[in-house]
Design an enzyme around this catalytic site. Structure first.
Site, PDB file in Angstrom:
ATOM      1  N   ALA A  67       0.844  -1.188   0.000  1.00  0.00           N
ATOM      2  CA  ALA A  67       0.000   0.000   0.000  1.00  0.00           C
ATOM      3  C   ALA A  67       0.879   1.237   0.000  1.00  0.00           C
ATOM      4  O   ALA A  67       2.059   1.189   0.360  1.00  0.00           O
ATOM      5  CB  ALA A  67      -0.924  -0.003   1.217  1.00  0.00           C
ATOM      6  N   ASP A  68       0.278   2.334  -0.393  1.00  0.00           N
ATOM      7  CA  ASP A  68       0.958   3.619  -0.335  1.00  0.00           C
ATOM      8  C   ASP A  68      -0.047   4.659   0.111  1.00  0.00           C
ATOM      9  O   ASP A  68      -1.201   4.649  -0.335  1.00  0.00           O
ATOM     10  CB  ASP A  68       1.534   4.007  -1.696  1.00  0.00           C
ATOM     11  CG  ASP A  68       2.420   5.236  -1.583  1.00  0.00           C
ATOM     12  OD1 ASP A  68       3.551   5.100  -1.091  1.00  0.00           O
ATOM     13  OD2 ASP A  68       1.957   6.341  -1.948  1.00  0.00           O
TER      14      ASP A  68
END
Length: 191
Positions: A67-68
């Site tokens: 994820a970011d």
């Protein structure tokens, strides 16, 4: 099948634990997170999640989650501040204003890829010198997009949000659960 969390974030590991998912391995990818010239926050965040999940080594049947999270002030990307001065500049820029927090999630199993992103809106109160300096002194800003973490002391600076609280923290659980189910990962500790 093993479940690989492609993140060194203790917050993401903790959030996954809330839905009964415990990684078999943690392998934080090492990629260049520099935005391209003129890149907008949401496409940037989506690209980062895809590049991270592609960079994690895993067997063909393993499930990898990356994820970011990006803080966006208008078209400007506020990444992880390099130092307290940059964190202060970010806080002052957000003071009394709304900003967006984008979290993109990518899940890979073999050559299949599932993706989602969530955009939430956050309003930061008008900050005083004492509040900015007090928050910076906690050190909580370190390693956090935009220079703050809503789940810690900075929560006192945020009177209003619209969207996903867990997305703002760094992993939108409702959307992540759907991606993991699609990839064959059992939730809630079931076998």
């Amino acid at each position: 099948m093993a479940f690989v969390l492609g993140s060194g974030s203790p917050r993401r590991k903790e959030l996954l634990g809330q839905i009964g998912v415990v990684p078999d391995h943690i392998r934080a990818p090492d990629i260049d997170e520099t935005p391209t010239s003129g890149e907008l926050p949401r496409p940037y965040c989506q690209r980062m999640a895809r590049e991270k999940v592609a960079a994690v080594q895993a067997d063909a049947d393993d499930v990898v989650l990356c994820a970011d999270t990006t803080v966006a002030l208008g078209r400007r990307i506020l990444g992880k501040p390099a130092d307290a001065a940059e964190a202060a500049a970010f806080l002052w820029a957000m003071s009394g204003r709304r900003h967006r927090v984008v979290t993109a999630v990518a899940v890979r199993r073999g050559d299949r890829l599932w993706e989602r992103d969530v955009v939430s809106t956050v309003r930061m109160k008008v900050l005083s010198n004492d509040e900015v300096n007090g928050y910076l002194a906690t050190g909580d800003w370190q390693g956090k997009a935009g220079g703050y973490g809503i789940q810690g002391p900075a929560g006192a600076l945020i009177p209003w949000i619209s969207g996903s609280f867990t997305g703002i923290v760094g992993l939108p659980l409702a959307e992540t659960a759907g991606l993991l189910n699609a990839a064959g990962v059992k939730l809630w500790g079931s076998t």
